[in-house]
Structure formats: C-alpha cells, structure tokens
Design a protein around this motif. Structure first.
Motif, PDB file in Angstrom:
ATOM      1  N   LEU A 109       0.811  -1.219   0.000  1.00  0.00           N
ATOM      2  CA  LEU A 109       0.000   0.000   0.000  1.00  0.00           C
ATOM      3  C   LEU A 109       0.844   1.270   0.000  1.00  0.00           C
ATOM      4  O   LEU A 109       0.324   2.377   0.110  1.00  0.00           O
ATOM      5  N   GLY A 110       2.175   1.098  -0.108  1.00  0.00           N
ATOM      6  CA  GLY A 110       3.061   2.252  -0.202  1.00  0.00           C
ATOM      7  C   GLY A 110       3.306   2.968   1.104  1.00  0.00           C
ATOM      8  O   GLY A 110       3.686   4.142   1.103  1.00  0.00           O
ATOM      9  N   GLN A 111       3.124   2.277   2.230  1.00  0.00           N
ATOM     10  CA  GLN A 111       3.333   2.892   3.540  1.00  0.00           C
ATOM     11  C   GLN A 111       4.769   2.639   4.015  1.00  0.00           C
ATOM     12  O   GLN A 111       5.409   1.669   3.621  1.00  0.00           O
ATOM     13  N   PRO A 112       5.302   3.519   4.882  1.00  0.00           N
ATOM     14  CA  PRO A 112       6.671   3.331   5.385  1.00  0.00           C
ATOM     15  C   PRO A 112       6.777   2.118   6.297  1.00  0.00           C
ATOM     16  O   PRO A 112       5.828   1.770   7.006  1.00  0.00           O
ATOM     17  N   VAL A 113       7.938   1.480   6.271  1.00  0.00           N
ATOM     18  CA  VAL A 113       8.193   0.301   7.093  1.00  0.00           C
ATOM     19  C   VAL A 113       8.913   0.731   8.370  1.00  0.00           C
ATOM     20  O   VAL A 113       9.741   1.633   8.345  1.00  0.00           O
ATOM     21  N   PRO A 114       8.615   0.109   9.524  1.00  0.00           N
ATOM     22  CA  PRO A 114       9.289   0.468  10.776  1.00  0.00           C
ATOM     23  C   PRO A 114      10.796   0.256  10.681  1.00  0.00           C
ATOM     24  O   PRO A 114      11.282  -0.506   9.830  1.00  0.00           O
ATOM     25  N   PRO A 115      11.578   0.896  11.555  1.00  0.00           N
ATOM     26  CA  PRO A 115      13.032   0.727  11.548  1.00  0.00           C
ATOM     27  C   PRO A 115      13.441  -0.735  11.748  1.00  0.00           C
ATOM     28  O   PRO A 115      12.679  -1.541  12.305  1.00  0.00           O
ATOM     29  N   LEU A 116      14.665  -1.043  11.315  1.00  0.00           N
ATOM     30  CA  LEU A 116      15.168  -2.417  11.387  1.00  0.00           C
ATOM     31  C   LEU A 116      15.167  -2.949  12.815  1.00  0.00           C
ATOM     32  O   LEU A 116      14.863  -4.123  13.051  1.00  0.00           O
ATOM     33  N   LEU A 117      15.490  -2.097  13.784  1.00  0.00           N
ATOM     34  CA  LEU A 117      15.547  -2.539  15.171  1.00  0.00           C
ATOM     35  C   LEU A 117      14.171  -2.991  15.649  1.00  0.00           C
ATOM     36  O   LEU A 117      14.052  -3.963  16.404  1.00  0.00           O
ATOM     37  N   VAL A 118      13.122  -2.321  15.189  1.00  0.00           N
ATOM     38  CA  VAL A 118      11.759  -2.719  15.558  1.00  0.00           C
ATOM     39  C   VAL A 118      11.419  -4.059  14.926  1.00  0.00           C
ATOM     40  O   VAL A 118      10.749  -4.906  15.530  1.00  0.00           O
ATOM     41  N   LEU A 119      11.917  -4.281  13.719  1.00  0.00           N
ATOM     42  CA  LEU A 119      11.607  -5.525  13.008  1.00  0.00           C
ATOM     43  C   LEU A 119      12.200  -6.751  13.699  1.00  0.00           C
ATOM     44  O   LEU A 119      11.767  -7.872  13.449  1.00  0.00           O
ATOM     45  N   ALA A 120      13.170  -6.540  14.591  1.00  0.00           N
ATOM     46  CA  ALA A 120      13.721  -7.666  15.348  1.00  0.00           C
ATOM     47  C   ALA A 120      12.629  -8.318  16.194  1.00  0.00           C
ATOM     48  O   ALA A 120      12.624  -9.543  16.395  1.00  0.00           O
ATOM     49  N   GLY A 121      11.692  -7.518  16.669  1.00  0.00           N
ATOM     50  CA  GLY A 121      10.575  -8.053  17.442  1.00  0.00           C
ATOM     51  C   GLY A 121       9.683  -8.937  16.588  1.00  0.00           C
ATOM     52  O   GLY A 121       9.167  -9.960  17.058  1.00  0.00           O
ATOM     53  N   VAL A 122       9.510  -8.566  15.319  1.00  0.00           N
ATOM     54  CA  VAL A 122       8.731  -9.394  14.398  1.00  0.00           C
ATOM     55  C   VAL A 122       9.411 -10.747  14.214  1.00  0.00           C
ATOM     56  O   VAL A 122       8.763 -11.792  14.160  1.00  0.00           O
ATOM     57  N   GLY A 123      10.749 -10.719  14.146  1.00  0.00           N
ATOM     58  CA  GLY A 123      11.495 -11.965  14.026  1.00  0.00           C
ATOM     59  C   GLY A 123      11.274 -12.887  15.212  1.00  0.00           C
ATOM     60  O   GLY A 123      11.168 -14.114  15.059  1.00  0.00           O
ATOM     61  N   LEU A 124      11.176 -12.313  16.411  1.00  0.00           N
ATOM     62  CA  LEU A 124      10.910 -13.122  17.606  1.00  0.00           C
ATOM     63  C   LEU A 124       9.537 -13.771  17.538  1.00  0.00           C
ATOM     64  O   LEU A 124       9.359 -14.922  17.964  1.00  0.00           O
ATOM     65  N   THR A 125       8.555 -13.073  16.998  1.00  0.00           N
ATOM     66  CA  THR A 125       7.212 -13.657  16.909  1.00  0.00           C
ATOM     67  C   THR A 125       7.193 -14.826  15.931  1.00  0.00           C
ATOM     68  O   THR A 125       6.480 -15.811  16.142  1.00  0.00           O
ATOM     69  N   ILE A 126       8.001 -14.743  14.870  1.00  0.00           N
ATOM     70  CA  ILE A 126       8.077 -15.855  13.916  1.00  0.00           C
ATOM     71  C   ILE A 126       8.741 -17.067  14.568  1.00  0.00           C
ATOM     72  O   ILE A 126       8.317 -18.216  14.375  1.00  0.00           O
ATOM     73  N   ALA A 127       9.780 -16.817  15.367  1.00  0.00           N
ATOM     74  CA  ALA A 127      10.431 -17.908  16.096  1.00  0.00           C
ATOM     75  C   ALA A 127       9.455 -18.562  17.073  1.00  0.00           C
ATOM     76  O   ALA A 127       9.450 -19.797  17.244  1.00  0.00           O
TER      77      ALA A 127
END
Length: 293
Positions: free
Chosen positions: A267-285
C-alpha cells in the motif's frame, strides 16, 4: 488430508486475511466511527455466509442451529468488543504496532484454554508464548528501552489490548458452546449476533455517518473487512478450533505483524526501523516453537 493439517492451513490463511484489516483499517480509522463501520461489515458478512448456506441448501440445519441462541450472544459479544476496539485503537496506533498487540492473544488464549477446556501446555509451549510476547512488546514500544522500562503504552494499543483479551476467550468458547452444529451455520449466527450487538450499541454513530461522502477507500475497507476479514476469518477460526488446541490456533497470530509489513509495503506505507523488526522476528520464532509437535 489429516484434519489437523487442514486446521493449520485454515489458520495460515486467517493470519494473512486479518493482516489486511490492520493496514486498511489504519488508513480509514479516523474517517468513520468504529461502531458504524463494524455494524455494516458484520451485516455484510452475515449476508455473505447466509447466501452460501442458501446455495448449499443448508437452511434447515441453520434453523436448527439456533437452539440456545444465547450462545451466539456470548460469542458475538466477544467479537464486537474485539473489532470495535481494534478500529478505535487504529486511530492512534500504527498498524504494525496494533498487530503486535494482537500477538499477545496466544498467551491469553492458553490461559483461557486451560480454564475452560483443561488444555494443558508444556514448558516448550510456555517458552514459545513468552518469546512471542517479548517480540510483541518490542514492537509495541518501538524498540525504545526507556519506554519499555517505563511501560508507556500508547492509548491505541491499550484500547486494543482489551479487545484481544476478548478474542483470546472466543477461541476456546467455540468448543465449549458448539453442540455439533455445522460450521457454516454456527458462523452465520455468530456473525448475525455480532452485527445486532454492534448495531444496537452504535445506532447513533450509524445514523450520524454521512455515507454518501465517504471516500472509495472506506468502501473498499468495508467490503474487504466484511467478506475476507469477517465471514471468511470467523469460519476459519471456528473450523480450526474444532481441530487444533486453542494455543495452536492462536499461534498463527504471530504471523500477523509479518503479513502487515507486506500489506504496508503493497500500500506504499513506510516500514518500521530495522531494530523494531527484530521483534517481528521473535514472533516468527515463537510460531515455529508452537507448531512443533
């Protein structure tokens, strides 16, 4: 195909469809009252499921499923609270952050599953739930340790948390309240009850909404949430809840932030900073741990 695998596939599709409602809802949340939007979406959802039942000639079974209608009032109440608080929360909470709050539901669902169904969880399950909760909190607090230590939760996230608690209770309650009714019939009455509850409580907002001036994206959101993110997802959760433990059903919520990121990019929206995305990685784990037999 084994029943358990069908349940897993249903929840995989569920997580992708739910994510779309976060991204679309975040863009229109301030343009229409949450009760007005959700009353219409659930009326549409019930109509869609009712049409499917009619095409399949299942109205006799659906009428029989109306026995003890109070059951649908309970499930509809849980759903009404969840969806109204979701759109209220999205007025101020970013979609990825709101999706992270949603990933707290497996922890609560595990507790409700034990209380209502005596579904036991081992150490690995609790480890996974803790890992997922840590990842969710990291995203909710925007990777800001100061805010985390002060536990400064945004207003939107705090509002949505109560709705997520209702959603967590909903999952095991499906098993508690279902009396062998066909899933489509059970889904239809749940959606109908939800629409009635929100409609009664939000009739002033519905009457005050100037429907003719809403921009096209609001109508797209209504259509998407009414069909894909309501009628389909309610069916998928009820389908999976009859085949998987509550903790594994709700485990798929851990995929929601990842799907939301994809929706935001599309949808062309900005993505959160890389450091925030580390939390997304934890949810996948956490998801991987929860799904391991």
């Amino acid at each position: 195909m084994p029943e358990a695998r069908r349940g897993h596939l249903a929840m995989l599709l569920f997580s992708a469809l739910v994510a779309g409602s976060f991204s679309l809802g975040g863009q229109v949340a301030n343009e229409i009252a949450p009760t007005a939007l959700n009353a219409v979406r659930f009326a549409l959802s019930a109509a869609v499921v009712g049409a499917v039942i009619g095409l399949r000639g299942g109205w006799t079974a659906t009428a029989a499923a109306l026995a003890a209608p109070w059951r649908y009032g309970i499930l509809g109440g849980f759903f009404a609270l969840y969806f109204v608080t979701m759109f209220e929360g999205l007025k101020t909470a970013p979609p990825v952050s709101a999706a992270a709050v949603f990933t707290l539901t497996p922890v609560m669902s595990g507790v409700f599953g034990y209380v209502l169904l005596r579904q036991m969880m081992g150490a690995r399950i609790w480890l996974a739930l803790g890992l997922g909760a840590a990842g969710a909190l990291w995203v909710i607090f925007r990777a800001d340790l100061t805010a985390l230590m002060a536990f400064e939760i945004g207003r939107g996230e705090a509002i949505f948390f109560w709705g997520c608690m209702a959603h967590a209770a909903y999952t095991p309650m499906v098993r508690v309240l279902n009396r062998g009714e066909p899933i489509l019939s059970f889904t239809f009455w749940t959606l109908t009850a939800t629409a009635l509850i929100i409609g009664v409580l939000g009739w002033r907002d519905i009457a005050a909404t100037d429907w003719g001036t809403l921009r096209p994206l609001v109508w797209v959101t209504l259509a998407y949430t009414g069909v894909a993110a309501s009628s389909m997802t309610v069916f998928l959760v009820q389908f999976a809840s009859m085949r998987l433990p509550s903790s594994k059903v709700m485990a798929y919520t851990y995929l929601t932030p990842s799907w939301v990121l994809m929706w935001e990019l599309a949808l062309g929206q900005p993505v959160p900073p890389l450091l925030v995305l580390a939390g997304v990685g934890l949810t996948i784990a956490a998801l991987a741990l929860l799904l391991k037999d």
